[in-house]
Scaffold this motif. Structure first.
Motif, PDB file in Angstrom:
ATOM      1  N   ALA A   1      13.467  50.543  63.437  1.00 53.09           N
ATOM      2  CA  ALA A   1      14.020  51.869  63.145  1.00 53.09           C
ATOM      3  C   ALA A   1      12.923  52.917  63.277  1.00 53.09           C
ATOM      4  O   ALA A   1      11.848  52.784  62.689  1.00 53.09           O
ATOM      5  N   ASP A   2      13.184  53.946  64.051  1.00 49.46           N
ATOM      6  CA  ASP A   2      12.191  54.981  64.324  1.00 49.46           C
ATOM      7  C   ASP A   2      12.876  56.338  64.299  1.00 49.46           C
ATOM      8  O   ASP A   2      13.798  56.575  65.090  1.00 49.46           O
ATOM      9  N   PRO A   3      12.464  57.252  63.398  1.00 49.77           N
ATOM     10  CA  PRO A   3      13.104  58.571  63.361  1.00 49.77           C
ATOM     11  C   PRO A   3      12.967  59.342  64.660  1.00 49.77           C
ATOM     12  O   PRO A   3      13.815  60.179  64.981  1.00 49.77           O
ATOM     13  N   VAL A   4      11.902  59.058  65.433  1.00 47.51           N
ATOM     14  CA  VAL A   4      11.681  59.809  66.664  1.00 47.51           C
ATOM     15  C   VAL A   4      12.775  59.515  67.683  1.00 47.51           C
ATOM     16  O   VAL A   4      13.163  60.372  68.473  1.00 47.51           O
ATOM     17  N   ARG A   5      13.314  58.302  67.650  1.00 49.28           N
ATOM     18  CA  ARG A   5      14.320  57.907  68.630  1.00 49.28           C
ATOM     19  C   ARG A   5      15.735  58.219  68.174  1.00 49.28           C
ATOM     20  O   ARG A   5      16.701  57.717  68.749  1.00 49.28           O
TER      21      ARG A   5
ATOM     22  N   GLY B   1      17.241  63.695  60.818  1.00 46.86           N
ATOM     23  CA  GLY B   1      18.059  64.646  60.062  1.00 46.86           C
ATOM     24  C   GLY B   1      18.140  64.292  58.604  1.00 46.86           C
ATOM     25  O   GLY B   1      18.184  65.169  57.732  1.00 46.86           O
ATOM     26  N   LEU B   2      18.144  62.994  58.308  1.00 44.03           N
ATOM     27  CA  LEU B   2      18.175  62.547  56.917  1.00 44.03           C
ATOM     28  C   LEU B   2      16.886  62.927  56.202  1.00 44.03           C
ATOM     29  O   LEU B   2      16.911  63.398  55.056  1.00 44.03           O
TER      30      LEU B   2
ATOM     31  N   ASP C   1      10.371  57.244  53.117  1.00 43.29           N
ATOM     32  CA  ASP C   1       9.399  56.350  53.741  1.00 43.29           C
ATOM     33  C   ASP C   1      10.147  55.239  54.461  1.00 43.29           C
ATOM     34  O   ASP C   1      11.089  54.655  53.914  1.00 43.29           O
ATOM     35  N   ILE C   2       9.702  54.934  55.682  1.00 39.97           N
ATOM     36  CA  ILE C   2      10.359  53.935  56.518  1.00 39.97           C
ATOM     37  C   ILE C   2       9.339  52.877  56.911  1.00 39.97           C
ATOM     38  O   ILE C   2       8.271  53.192  57.426  1.00 39.97           O
ATOM     39  N   VAL C   3       9.663  51.622  56.644  1.00 46.66           N
ATOM     40  CA  VAL C   3       8.874  50.476  57.096  1.00 46.66           C
ATOM     41  C   VAL C   3       9.830  49.572  57.864  1.00 46.66           C
ATOM     42  O   VAL C   3      10.689  48.925  57.262  1.00 46.66           O
ATOM     43  N   SER C   4       9.679  49.535  59.191  1.00 43.09           N
ATOM     44  CA  SER C   4      10.627  48.790  60.025  1.00 43.09           C
ATOM     45  C   SER C   4       9.910  48.209  61.233  1.00 43.09           C
ATOM     46  O   SER C   4      10.043  48.714  62.350  1.00 43.09           O
TER      47      SER C   4
END
Length: 470
Positions: free
Chosen positions: A428-432, A438-439, A451-454
């Protein structure tokens, strides 16, 4: 399904998850970026006030007048010349060089670590030589940049040590079993010296050993594997120390940074409100408004079919028009109800815990939900938390191929923490896209954080932190 507390993982499953995380850590993109950041600190070891001070002291001591000059500079000469350099150097560095180097460090941190630190305000000297000198002497950000360069020296050295020893030597140790038979072939009776194997502790006189046989090379291989498994965490420690120094010394100060954050948050809130209004207007225009216009046209045509004196000219056509108008009215009601639910879900009236339980019950992927919210958040925070959970569940269903989702919602220390983990494929990548950017913007409007760890291959863990009161 809601639960009263977190379900403990079985020891075997927990140990396997830790082992998988340890094996994947050296191959992750984060590890590569942190290695590059540590290597980028090497030039700052050379361009450093301490290094320049020692070089300046040594050069000036060569020309320092003494009654009888020894063949090489004496320590009193070095100290005297170093004192002159020490008085002049910080002033010269603080006037611009330290600021420029600090700006380069901020750009590196933003590019490699995702750490964006607001630049301090520019120096505004008064006209004239004295005005410029006073501005240099009173340049707080410049002096903090000098302090950062001084403190960065041991941190950068530790980072280079971690890269060279743990990554470089660790990789070399892995190769011992593969080249041994090729380069250690010799005639019978020839005695070869053992080959040294270095470890991170060898520099302190301990931990260096020698191998003289093929089985011994597998000990070197094991040492290299252990060094590579530990390497990401060692470099992460160096990066964390450097990141803390940059936050404290290269930024615009806590108060100024807080003002910038609030200004940014206010701008995001205004943009989010404007986007919400545009979405509501578009949904009304493209949905309910068109259906109501169709309803009015159908009723008008049905009225014409009735005639002026009440006589039904075409009963079949009138029935079809009334049926179409009735269906249009029901569709408009459904769209208006969905629109209202998108602004504020009615299920939140009973509290966030019940709303999330309803959301989890309708998920296509089984959800293990745990809620511990001693104090109820404000309605705005509840709404954002609800939509965050809904969006994350929708993303997991669309992209993760997960078998189960674990959601833990707690309220502690004035914060509402939404922790969601799935056992899917990760990446999962916010850039893509996927709605995460938006979230994150919606969360930041109330001074929250996501925070995202994926890592590729999973699992994916997303933590949303929101204040209990907006």
């Amino acid at each position: 399904r809601p639960a009263s507390g977190p379900s403990p993982l079985r020891p075997a499953a927990a140990g396997l998850a830790v082992l998988q995380a340890a094996v994947r850590a050296p191959l992750s993109g984060r590890a590569r970026r942190e290695v590059l950041f540590c290597l980028s600190g090497l030039p700052f070891v050379l361009v450093n006030p301490v290094t320049v001070f020692l070089v300046s002291a040594d050069l000036l001591s060569l020309f320092w007048p003494t009654p009888a000059r020894p063949p090489s500079p004496s320590w009193p000469d070095v100290v005297a010349a170093g004192t002159v350099a020490g008085l002049l150097l910080p002033l010269l560095v603080a006037t611009g060089a330290a600021r420029a180097i600090g700006a380069a460090c901020r750009r590196l941190a933003a590019r490699l670590l995702g750490e964006r630190i607001a630049a301090p305000p520019p120096r505004r000297p008064r006209p004239g030589l004295l005005g410029g000198l006073e501005a240099r002497l009173r340049d707080g950000p410049g002096w903090r940049a000098v302090a950062y360069l001084l403190l960065k020296l041991p941190v950068a050295l530790f980072g280079c040590y971690a890269v060279v020893l743990f990554w470089g030597v660790g990789l070399i140790n892995l190769t011992y079993p593969f080249w041994w038979l090729t380069f250690r072939n010799h005639a019978p009776g020839v005695q070869l010296r053992p080959v040294p194997v270095f470890t991170p502790f060898g520099w302190f006189g301990q931990g260096t050993f020698h191998v003289a046989t093929l089985p011994g090379t597998f000990v070197a291989f094991a040492a290299g594997a252990g060094m590579l498994l530990a390497a990401p965490w060692v470099t992460r420690a160096a990066v964390a120390a450097d990141r803390g120094l940059m936050r404290g010394l290269l930024g615009s100060g806590r108060l100024a940074q807080r003002v910038r954050d609030l200004e940014h948050t206010r701008a995001l809130a205004v943009d989010d409100s404007a986007a919400l209004l545009r979405r509501v207007e578009r949904n009304l225009h493209d949905g309910a408004q068109i259906r109501l216009a169709t309803l009015a046209m159908d009723l008008g045509m049905a009225k014409e079919k009735l005639g002026d004196d009440g006589e039904v000219l075409d009963p079949t056509a009138v029935r079809e028009l009334v049926t179409s108008a009735h269906q249009a009215a029901k569709d408009a009601l459904i769209e208006l109800r969905d629109l209202a639910r998108g602004i504020h879900p009615p299920v939140l009236d009973n509290g966030l815990a019940d709303a999330l339980a309803t959301l989890a019950a309708g998920s296509a992927i089984p959800v293990e939900l745990t809620t511990r919210i001693p104090r109820r958040p404000t309605p705005a925070i509840e709404t954002i938390a609800y939509f965050c959970a809904a969006e994350l569940l929708a993303n997991a269903v669309k992209h993760s191929d997960a078998g189960i989702i674990k959601a833990d919602v707690t309220g502690r220390d004035g914060m509402l923490v939404l922790d969601m983990t799935d056992d899917g494929r990760g990446g999962a990548d916010p850039v893509r896209g996927s709605g995460l950017s938006g979230l994150a913007q919606r969360v930041s409007t109330v001074d929250g954080r996501m925070d995202i760890v994926s890592p590729p291959g999973g699992p994916t863990r997303i933590i949303v932190r929101l204040p209990l009161r907006a």
